[in-house]
Design an enzyme around this catalytic site. Structure first.
Site, mmCIF file in Angstrom:
data_model
loop_
_atom_site.group_PDB
_atom_site.id
_atom_site.type_symbol
_atom_site.label_atom_id
_atom_site.label_comp_id
_atom_site.label_asym_id
_atom_site.label_seq_id
_atom_site.Cartn_x
_atom_site.Cartn_y
_atom_site.Cartn_z
ATOM 1 N N GLU A 106 0.816 -1.221 0.000
ATOM 2 C CA GLU A 106 0.000 0.000 0.000
ATOM 3 C C GLU A 106 0.849 1.270 0.000
ATOM 4 O O GLU A 106 0.569 2.228 -0.711
ATOM 5 C CB GLU A 106 -0.949 0.012 1.203
ATOM 6 C CG GLU A 106 -2.128 -0.961 1.079
ATOM 7 C CD GLU A 106 -1.761 -2.397 1.439
ATOM 8 O OE1 GLU A 106 -0.622 -2.631 1.885
ATOM 9 O OE2 GLU A 106 -2.622 -3.290 1.262
ATOM 10 N N HIS A 135 -12.373 -4.326 9.220
ATOM 11 C CA HIS A 135 -12.867 -3.984 7.884
ATOM 12 C C HIS A 135 -13.976 -2.936 7.933
ATOM 13 O O HIS A 135 -14.689 -2.746 6.958
ATOM 14 C CB HIS A 135 -13.424 -5.215 7.168
ATOM 15 C CG HIS A 135 -12.378 -6.125 6.620
ATOM 16 N ND1 HIS A 135 -11.605 -6.931 7.420
ATOM 17 C CD2 HIS A 135 -11.966 -6.350 5.345
ATOM 18 C CE1 HIS A 135 -10.775 -7.629 6.657
ATOM 19 N NE2 HIS A 135 -10.970 -7.298 5.405
#
Ligand SMILES: Cc1ncc(C[n+]2csc(CCOP(=O)(O)OP(=O)(O)O)c2C)c(N)n1
Ligand SMILES: [Mg+2]
Lengths: 355, 324
Positions: free
Chosen positions: B72, B141
């Site tokens: 990322e 999440h």
């Protein structure tokens, strides 16, 4: 490429000059001598510039964190011999030498360090954040490893547009331990991006010696495991640096993907102007100083007949004058007004329009 | 072109989904500007973690719909570098939680370079990711970190709420000279709606009234907007006429003429919004979550003319966040 403080790098025009037919050539007039003088001028310039920064820091004319490049001059100067004006450079907070070698005018560098508006970032960046968009010098990054992904992106843009430019990325042995190095090395190798990675292994990350931060200290070998050509270079020898950089940059430019150069070098001064330097043996420092890249080159030039006392003195004088000018200009320049604080937090919409 | 490459779920009844609307926005951007490309984990072959970019690889090729490794920080940073070099790219990160691994690049580079370089280096980059709870995915999440990012000067934070927002937000975001973070609420992807043919753009600086009303005003963003609209319908059954305002951006842009809400279009009878810093306002509400507020509660509320408000939020626990 031409540099702003008077020098030009190895000009091919010089090599093409017709040879004199009669008599032995004067050694000091050969292209090799001219090139060496240019290398020496640039390295000496960085050395003296940094020494002046120490004085200015003591006088509180420069504030913030200042990281000196003294001892590592051969890396910036040698590597820049291989770069063109169209290439890009991504650097670290120890970047005065990179900026000067890139050709950023010393007046602008000094002004930036002193927090004056004549610096290219108006004095906002200071010592650790020299930027020169025009010369494609992308800083100046105080986050260890933070510049590495940017270099990959600049190179990706070039790749996608079919440009034959490279993005040279400088970073330290400490940055090699950051995830960002490993992510970026993999990404660059995976996509074949034109990035010469130049790791300045001065074997300390602040106070932590190489062997205390890396389980395997052969950094070039580890970089090679990502699938790129990688090798170690004597970073105290500007000729060795230049040769390695030319090889790596040419090969990168030709499309063979990223290359990794581990420059074995040493900083003669403390990590920053803030550091009492109590973590390394004095005789280690002295031993490395025997490989001083500036005096090493000058000695070699004298032995080859490229440099005599007069020429050395003239060079010293020229360098000091240029630095004096830069300091005077910085002293006289204004500081940014506090009212301008909110300028450039965001841009104007026209800037995003297709160019 | 196969059905897979041009997916349209509801061709007959004129409706589209939030997911398809986002995809249309991406397709339009890729087709109209060759500086634009999309990059992220599984955006290509897989079609995007939530299917937003399904079919775009086949249409635009692997250079412009670019799968990345699970790195990322590196690919967001590379996006910043490519933006510096003049590309206009959209980076997708699977969810807001994973984006934390790129937070250094977002904060220290994307949001900061322009100011630190005195305007020499702008980063016109769009970063999209899924946000929000409500799908039984547990805390890792489900966070809604829009508010966090809204605290970072130099970023623009957007949270499209309706199919019209989703369809048009990207072109507005790509026209912005600065980094724009697009938060797509996970529970909205399959929500269907009809695109308003009269709407061709999203105004990033202004809130939008999604339902006219006179008795009470509900300000919401992202996944809360449909819920607010539903609630308004329910209230209508009890004789209360609620107005629903979709908040525009999460941060007041310095120097911009933006008060978070349009005083002409909305709330005009309730209170003046002229000089209200919306972020300060939301912070104040958050701090006083669930309580009736008065002028005495927080200085920013002076501009409220004593009007009472209530922030409806979930409990302050990681697994809930602000659920939609
Ligand atoms: C991410 C991050 N961690 C820690 C620091 C503090 N810090 C600044 S320089 C430095 C050492 C970096 O060493 P190296 O990469 O070898 O570069 P050198 O200073 O030797 O040139 C550290 C730990 C930082 N600036 N950024
Ligand atoms: Mg080091």
């Amino acid at each position: 490429m031409a540099t702003a403080h008077g020098g030009t790098t190895a000009g091919t025009s010089q090599t093409k000059r017709p040879r004199r037919a009669r008599g032995p050539a004067t050694p000091s007039r050969t292209p090799a001598a001219a090139h060496d003088r240019d290398l020496l001028r640039q390295m000496l310039f960085i050395r003296r510039f940094e020494e002046r920064c120490v004085e200015l820091y003591s006088a509180a004319a420069i504030r913030g964190f200042v990281h000196l490049y003294i001892g590592e001059e051969a890396v910036a100067v040698g590597v820049h011999q291989a770069l063109d004006e169209a290439d890009a450079v991504v650097s670290t907070y120890r970047e005065h030498g990179h900026a000067l070698a890139r050709g950023v005018p010393p007046e602008a560098v000094m002004a930036e360090m002193c927090g004056k508006t004549t610096g290219y970032s108006h004095g906002r960046g200071g010592s650790m954040h020299l930027f020169d968009a025009g010369r494609r010098f992308y800083g100046g990054n105080a986050i260890v490893g933070g510049g590495l992904p940017l270099a990959a992106g600049l190179a990706l843009a070039d790749r996608m547009r079919g440009e034959s430019r490279v993005t040279c990325c400088f970073f330290g042995d400490g940055a090699f331990a950051e995830g960002e190095f490993h992510e970026t090395a993999n990404l660059a190798a995976l996509w074949g991006l034109p990035v010469p990675f130049v790791c300045e292994n001065n074997p300390y990350a602040m106070g932590t010696a190489l062997a205390r931060e890396h389980a395997q200290t052969d950094l070039a070998m580890r970089a090679a495991s990502y699938g790129m050509a990688a090798w170690a270079v004597d970073g105290m020898d500007v000729h060795a640096v230049e040769k390695a950089a030319r090889g790596a940059v040419e090969s990168t430019r030709a499309g063979s993907g990223p290359h990794f150069l581990e420059m074995r070098t040493y900083r003669f001064r403390a990590h920053s102007t803030y550091d009492p330097d109590g973590y390394r043996p004095k005789d280690e420092v002295e031993e490395w100083k025997r490989h001083d890249p500036v005096t090493g080159l000058a000695d070699g030039m004298r032995a080859a007949g490229f440099l005599d006392t007069d020429a050395q003195e003239a060079l010293d004088h020229e360098v000091m004058e240029a630095i004096d000018r830069a300091v005077r200009a910085a002293e006289q320049a204004p500081e940014e007004l506090a009212e301008d604080l909110l300028l450039h937090v965001t841009g104007r919409h026209e800037e995003a329009a297709p160019s | 072109m196969s059905a897979r490459t041009r997916p349209r779920a509801h061709p007959d009844d004129g409706t589209t989904t939030y997911r398809e609307a986002l995809r249309e926005g991406l397709r339009e951007a890729l087709a109209s500007d060759d500086r634009v490309f999309l990059m992220g984990e599984d955006v290509g072959r897989y079609g995007g973690c939530f299917g937003v970019s399904l079919g775009l690889l086949e249409e635009f090729g692997p250079d412009r719909v670019r799968d990345t490794p699970l790195s990322e920080s590196a690919f967001v940073g590379a996006g910043i570098g490519a933006a510096l070099a003049g590309m206009r790219l959209v980076v997708e990160i699977m969810t807001v939680n994973f984006r934390l691994l790129a937070l250094d690049q977002i904060l220290n580079n994307a949001a900061t370079l322009r100011h630190m370089s005195d305007g020499q280096l702008g980063v016109p980059l769009v970063i999209r990711m899924t946000t929000g709870a409500g799908r039984q995915s547990a805390a890792q999440h489900s966070h809604s970190l829009e508010g966090w990012y809204a605290h970072i000067p130099g970023l623009r934070v957007l949270a499209p709420a309706t199919v019209d927002d989703a369809r048009h937000v990207l072109s507005a975001a790509l026209a912005d000279p600065d980094p724009v973070l697009l938060f797509e609420h996970g529970s909205l992807y399959s929500a269907a709606g009809t695109l308003d043919p009269a709407v061709h753009e999203v105004d990033l600086d202004r809130a939008a009234v999604r339902r006219e009303g006179t008795d009470v005003t509900v300000v919401a963003y992202s996944g809360c907007v449909p819920k607010a609209l539903e609630a308004a319908e329910e209230l209508a059954g009890t004789g209360i006429n609620a107005e629903v305002v979709r908040q525009a951006v999460q941060r007041v842009v310095p120097g911009a003429d933006f008060t978070g809400l349009d005083p002409d279009a909305s709330l005009r009878d309730t209170f003046e919004m002229d000089s209200l810093d919306f972020l300060a306002f939301v912070e104040a509400l958050a701090a006083l979550s669930g309580r009736e507020l008065t002028e005495d509660d927080y200085p920013a509320l002076d501009t409220w003319n004593g009007c009472a408000a209530r922030l409806v939020a979930e409990a302050d626990a990681p697994a809930h966040g602000r659920s939609g």
